[in-house]
Design a protein around this motif. Structure first.
Motif, PDB file in Angstrom:
ATOM      1  N   GLU A   1       5.172  -8.065 -22.859  1.00 52.64           N
ATOM      2  CA  GLU A   1       4.998  -8.697 -24.164  1.00 52.64           C
ATOM      3  C   GLU A   1       5.116  -7.678 -25.303  1.00 52.64           C
ATOM      4  O   GLU A   1       5.777  -7.926 -26.310  1.00 52.64           O
ATOM      5  CB  GLU A   1       3.627  -9.393 -24.228  1.00 52.64           C
ATOM      6  CG  GLU A   1       3.535 -10.409 -25.345  1.00 52.64           C
ATOM      7  CD  GLU A   1       2.247 -11.218 -25.290  1.00 52.64           C
ATOM      8  OE1 GLU A   1       1.581 -11.273 -26.328  1.00 52.64           O
ATOM      9  OE2 GLU A   1       1.935 -11.766 -24.215  1.00 52.64           O
ATOM     10  N   GLU A   2       4.482  -6.505 -25.116  1.00 55.94           N
ATOM     11  CA  GLU A   2       4.555  -5.452 -26.129  1.00 55.94           C
ATOM     12  C   GLU A   2       5.979  -4.912 -26.262  1.00 55.94           C
ATOM     13  O   GLU A   2       6.437  -4.596 -27.355  1.00 55.94           O
ATOM     14  CB  GLU A   2       3.585  -4.304 -25.789  1.00 55.94           C
ATOM     15  CG  GLU A   2       2.127  -4.618 -26.048  1.00 55.94           C
ATOM     16  CD  GLU A   2       1.854  -5.036 -27.490  1.00 55.94           C
ATOM     17  OE1 GLU A   2       2.319  -4.350 -28.421  1.00 55.94           O
ATOM     18  OE2 GLU A   2       1.190  -6.069 -27.693  1.00 55.94           O
ATOM     19  N   ALA A   3       6.679  -4.818 -25.126  1.00 51.70           N
ATOM     20  CA  ALA A   3       8.067  -4.329 -25.132  1.00 51.70           C
ATOM     21  C   ALA A   3       8.970  -5.293 -25.903  1.00 51.70           C
ATOM     22  O   ALA A   3       9.878  -4.872 -26.617  1.00 51.70           O
ATOM     23  CB  ALA A   3       8.574  -4.158 -23.704  1.00 51.70           C
ATOM     24  N   GLN A   4       8.679  -6.587 -25.766  1.00 49.52           N
ATOM     25  CA  GLN A   4       9.453  -7.592 -26.502  1.00 49.52           C
ATOM     26  C   GLN A   4       9.245  -7.410 -28.011  1.00 49.52           C
ATOM     27  O   GLN A   4      10.202  -7.414 -28.786  1.00 49.52           O
ATOM     28  CB  GLN A   4       9.015  -8.996 -26.075  1.00 49.52           C
ATOM     29  CG  GLN A   4       9.904 -10.096 -26.629  1.00 49.52           C
ATOM     30  CD  GLN A   4       9.529 -11.476 -26.095  1.00 49.52           C
ATOM     31  OE1 GLN A   4       8.686 -11.608 -25.206  1.00 49.52           O
ATOM     32  NE2 GLN A   4      10.135 -12.505 -26.628  1.00 49.52           N
ATOM     33  N   LYS A   5       7.988  -7.201 -28.415  1.00 48.57           N
ATOM     34  CA  LYS A   5       7.687  -6.973 -29.836  1.00 48.57           C
ATOM     35  C   LYS A   5       8.356  -5.682 -30.326  1.00 48.57           C
ATOM     36  O   LYS A   5       8.871  -5.626 -31.438  1.00 48.57           O
ATOM     37  CB  LYS A   5       6.164  -6.878 -30.047  1.00 48.57           C
ATOM     38  CG  LYS A   5       5.436  -8.200 -29.889  1.00 48.57           C
ATOM     39  CD  LYS A   5       3.946  -7.980 -30.045  1.00 48.57           C
ATOM     40  CE  LYS A   5       3.175  -9.236 -29.685  1.00 48.57           C
ATOM     41  NZ  LYS A   5       1.724  -8.988 -29.598  1.00 48.57           N
ATOM     42  N   TRP A   6       8.334  -4.652 -29.470  1.00 46.86           N
ATOM     43  CA  TRP A   6       8.948  -3.360 -29.808  1.00 46.86           C
ATOM     44  C   TRP A   6      10.439  -3.545 -30.083  1.00 46.86           C
ATOM     45  O   TRP A   6      10.960  -3.021 -31.070  1.00 46.86           O
ATOM     46  CB  TRP A   6       8.717  -2.385 -28.648  1.00 46.86           C
ATOM     47  CG  TRP A   6       9.113  -0.959 -28.914  1.00 46.86           C
ATOM     48  CD1 TRP A   6       8.319   0.037 -29.406  1.00 46.86           C
ATOM     49  CD2 TRP A   6      10.398  -0.349 -28.660  1.00 46.86           C
ATOM     50  NE1 TRP A   6       9.028   1.209 -29.480  1.00 46.86           N
ATOM     51  CE2 TRP A   6      10.303   1.015 -29.039  1.00 46.86           C
ATOM     52  CE3 TRP A   6      11.609  -0.829 -28.157  1.00 46.86           C
ATOM     53  CZ2 TRP A   6      11.375   1.895 -28.918  1.00 46.86           C
ATOM     54  CZ3 TRP A   6      12.684   0.056 -28.047  1.00 46.86           C
ATOM     55  CH2 TRP A   6      12.563   1.394 -28.420  1.00 46.86           C
ATOM     56  N   LEU A   7      11.092  -4.322 -29.234  1.00 41.08           N
ATOM     57  CA  LEU A   7      12.527  -4.583 -29.402  1.00 41.08           C
ATOM     58  C   LEU A   7      12.806  -5.337 -30.698  1.00 41.08           C
ATOM     59  O   LEU A   7      13.758  -5.036 -31.408  1.00 41.08           O
ATOM     60  CB  LEU A   7      13.079  -5.369 -28.213  1.00 41.08           C
ATOM     61  CG  LEU A   7      13.428  -4.553 -26.972  1.00 41.08           C
ATOM     62  CD1 LEU A   7      13.761  -5.478 -25.819  1.00 41.08           C
ATOM     63  CD2 LEU A   7      14.589  -3.603 -27.227  1.00 41.08           C
ATOM     64  N   PHE A   8      11.957  -6.326 -31.007  1.00 42.10           N
ATOM     65  CA  PHE A   8      12.156  -7.085 -32.242  1.00 42.10           C
ATOM     66  C   PHE A   8      11.941  -6.212 -33.470  1.00 42.10           C
ATOM     67  O   PHE A   8      12.645  -6.351 -34.464  1.00 42.10           O
ATOM     68  CB  PHE A   8      11.268  -8.336 -32.276  1.00 42.10           C
ATOM     69  CG  PHE A   8      11.801  -9.456 -31.431  1.00 42.10           C
ATOM     70  CD1 PHE A   8      13.066  -9.975 -31.668  1.00 42.10           C
ATOM     71  CD2 PHE A   8      11.068  -9.982 -30.386  1.00 42.10           C
ATOM     72  CE1 PHE A   8      13.588 -11.003 -30.882  1.00 42.10           C
ATOM     73  CE2 PHE A   8      11.581 -11.003 -29.591  1.00 42.10           C
ATOM     74  CZ  PHE A   8      12.844 -11.511 -29.848  1.00 42.10           C
ATOM     75  N   ARG A   9      10.975  -5.260 -33.389  1.00 48.44           N
ATOM     76  CA  ARG A   9      10.765  -4.324 -34.508  1.00 48.44           C
ATOM     77  C   ARG A   9      11.988  -3.433 -34.696  1.00 48.44           C
ATOM     78  O   ARG A   9      12.417  -3.173 -35.805  1.00 48.44           O
ATOM     79  CB  ARG A   9       9.514  -3.468 -34.264  1.00 48.44           C
ATOM     80  CG  ARG A   9       8.208  -4.196 -34.545  1.00 48.44           C
ATOM     81  CD  ARG A   9       7.049  -3.241 -34.669  1.00 48.44           C
ATOM     82  NE  ARG A   9       6.838  -2.459 -33.466  1.00 48.44           N
ATOM     83  CZ  ARG A   9       6.079  -2.838 -32.436  1.00 48.44           C
ATOM     84  NH1 ARG A   9       5.455  -3.995 -32.478  1.00 48.44           N
ATOM     85  NH2 ARG A   9       5.942  -2.056 -31.383  1.00 48.44           N
ATOM     86  N   GLN A  10      12.563  -2.974 -33.566  1.00 49.32           N
ATOM     87  CA  GLN A  10      13.776  -2.152 -33.631  1.00 49.32           C
ATOM     88  C   GLN A  10      14.924  -2.954 -34.251  1.00 49.32           C
ATOM     89  O   GLN A  10      15.681  -2.448 -35.067  1.00 49.32           O
ATOM     90  CB  GLN A  10      14.191  -1.694 -32.220  1.00 49.32           C
ATOM     91  CG  GLN A  10      13.195  -0.765 -31.543  1.00 49.32           C
ATOM     92  CD  GLN A  10      12.958   0.510 -32.322  1.00 49.32           C
ATOM     93  OE1 GLN A  10      13.882   1.199 -32.689  1.00 49.32           O
ATOM     94  NE2 GLN A  10      11.695   0.808 -32.588  1.00 49.32           N
TER      95      GLN A  10
END
Length: 201
Positions: free
Chosen positions: A38-47
Motif C-alpha cells: 500500500e505504501e509502495a503504491q502511494k510512493w509511486l503516485f507521489r513520484q
C-alpha cells in the motif's frame, strides 16, 4: 549500513497490476517502502505527481475525443483528453485512461475539470453559506471550517480532485499523474460534457 530488503517477484507483480508502473519502478518503490504494498503504491503516485508537475508546461495538442453512453441510455459523456503525440494517443494505456475518465464523469457527475474552472461567484456563495451556517462560532474557527468544507466541495465538483471510482484511495489527478509517468508525456483533460436524460440546463 542498512540491509537491502529482498522483494519477491510476486510482490512486484501485484504492485504492477495495481498501478501499471514498470517492473523496475515497482521494485524501487517496494524497496523504498520496506515491502509494504500500500505504501509502495502511494510512493509511486507521489513520484508520478512530481513527473507530471515537471511536464505540465509542455504543449498537449494531440489526443482523443471519446464518448460513453451508460447502460440504459440515460447518461452520456463526451470528453477531450490531450497528450503530446499521436503515438501516445494510440497506445492502449492512454485509451484505457480515457475510458476510465468517461466512466468517472458518468458515475461521479463532476461539474468542472479543476478548481481553477469554478466561477469565483460560486466559490463566494459557498463560503458565505458555510460561514452563515457556523455564524455563532469564533471567526478563526469559522475560517478553518470554511476552508475545510471548501476542500470537500472541490472534491465533489472538480473531476481532478474526485476520488477515482475504481480506487477510492487515489484521486483522478493522481491517476493521470501515474499515466504521465508511465507514458512520458503531458496529459491534460481539456473539457467534458455530461448529459442526463430529462435534465434541465
Amino acid at each position: 549500513m542498512k540491509e537491502k530488503i529482498q522483494i519477491s517477484t510476486e510482490l512486484v507483480r501485484a504492485l504492477r497490476e495495481k498501478t501499471g508502473a514498470g517492473i523496475m519502478d515497482c521494485k524501487r518503490a517496494l524497496e523504498a517502502c520496506g515491502g509494504d504494498l500500500e505504501e509502495a503504491q502511494k510512493w509511486l503516485f507521489r513520484q508520478g505527481a512530481a513527473v507530471a508537475e515537471r511536464k505540465a508546461g509542455r504543449q498537449a495538442k494531440e489526443g482523443v475525443i471519446a464518448s460513453y453512453v451508460h447502460v440504459g441510455d440515460r447518461i452520456g459523456v463526451l470528453v477531450e483528453v490531450n497528450c503530446e503525440t499521436d503515438f501516445v494517443a494510440r497506445t492502449p494505456q492512454f485509451r484505457e485512461l480515457v475510458k476510465d475518465l468517461t466512466l468517472q464523469i458518468a458515475a461521479a457527475a463532476p461539474l468542472y475539470v479543476s478548481r481553477n474552472d469554478v466561477p469565483p461567484a460560486e466559490i463566494r456563495a459557498q463560503e458565505q453559506a458555510i460561514a452563515q451556517e457556523h455564524s455563532g462560532k469564533p471567526p478563526a474557527v469559522v475560517e478553518r471550517i470554511v476552508a475545510g468544507k471548501l476542500e470537500k466541495y472541490y472534491a465533489t465538483v472538480c473531476l481532478l480532485e474526485q476520488p477515482f471510482v475504481k480506487d477510492q484511495n487515489i484521486t483522478v489527478a493522481e491517476l493521470i499523474a501515474s499515466k504521465i509517468q508511465e507514458l512520458g508525456e503531458n496529459i491534460v483533460v481539456r473539457r467534458f460534457v455530461r448529459y442526463q436524460l430529462g435534465e434541465t440546463a
